[in-house]
Write a protein that holds these residues in place. Structure first.
Motif, PDB file in Angstrom:
ATOM      1  N   GLY A  68       0.788  -1.187  -0.186  1.00 32.97           N
ATOM      2  CA  GLY A  68      -0.054   0.076  -0.062  1.00 32.97           C
ATOM      3  C   GLY A  68       0.759   1.262   0.187  1.00 32.97           C
ATOM      4  N   ARG A  69       1.903   1.448   0.701  1.00 37.89           N
ATOM      5  CA  ARG A  69       2.705   2.517   1.028  1.00 37.89           C
ATOM      6  C   ARG A  69       3.507   2.439  -0.454  1.00 37.89           C
ATOM      7  NH1 ARG A  69       4.044   7.533   2.136  1.00 37.89           N
ATOM      8  NH2 ARG A  69       6.105   7.591   2.688  1.00 37.89           N
ATOM      9  N   GLN A  88       2.232   6.661  -6.855  1.00 39.76           N
ATOM     10  CA  GLN A  88       1.215   7.795  -7.221  1.00 39.76           C
ATOM     11  C   GLN A  88       1.990   9.063  -6.988  1.00 39.76           C
ATOM     12  OE1 GLN A  88      -2.377   7.302  -5.238  1.00 39.76           O
ATOM     13  NE2 GLN A  88      -3.230   9.088  -6.329  1.00 39.76           N
ATOM     14  N   VAL A  89       2.735   9.420  -5.996  1.00 38.02           N
ATOM     15  CA  VAL A  89       3.414  10.748  -5.590  1.00 38.02           C
ATOM     16  C   VAL A  89       4.256  10.783  -6.699  1.00 38.02           C
ATOM     17  CG1 VAL A  89       4.605  11.779  -4.373  1.00 38.02           C
ATOM     18  CG2 VAL A  89       2.553  10.822  -3.187  1.00 38.02           C
ATOM     19  N   ASP A 127       1.701   4.226  -2.890  1.00 36.73           N
ATOM     20  CA  ASP A 127       1.163   5.607  -2.599  1.00 36.73           C
ATOM     21  C   ASP A 127       2.671   6.522  -3.247  1.00 36.73           C
ATOM     22  OD1 ASP A 127      -0.968   5.385  -1.359  1.00 36.73           O
ATOM     23  OD2 ASP A 127      -0.302   5.387   0.732  1.00 36.73           O
ATOM     24  N   GLU A 152       2.248  11.797  -9.936  1.00 31.38           N
ATOM     25  CA  GLU A 152       1.796  13.057 -10.031  1.00 31.38           C
ATOM     26  C   GLU A 152       2.829  14.229  -9.949  1.00 31.38           C
ATOM     27  OE1 GLU A 152      -0.461  13.255  -6.196  1.00 31.38           O
ATOM     28  OE2 GLU A 152      -1.945  11.839  -7.048  1.00 31.38           O
TER      29      GLU A 152
END
Length: 54
Positions: free
Chosen positions: A25-26, A32-33, A29, A36
């Motif tokens: 999960g981390r 995704q960062v 994330d 972005e």
């Protein structure tokens, strides 16, 4: 020097795999960062180029 680069690459790969396996999960994330950030940078470059043309 080449051996040092190979060792550093192996250490990074092992760390990334360990992170993905222990906390997916981390890791998701963080990916995704990263995407972005890349998207924001591309958008900024596009706006800059548009302003140069005008």
């Amino acid at each position: 020097m080449v051996q040092t680069k190979k060792l550093a690459l192996y250490v990074i790969v092992v760390f990334v795999l360990y992170t993905i396996i222990t906390s997916p999960g981390r890791a998701a994330d963080l990916v995704q960062v990263g995407f972005e950030g890349i998207a924001s940078a591309a958008q900024g470059v596009g706006e800059f180029m548009s302003e140069l043309i005008q």
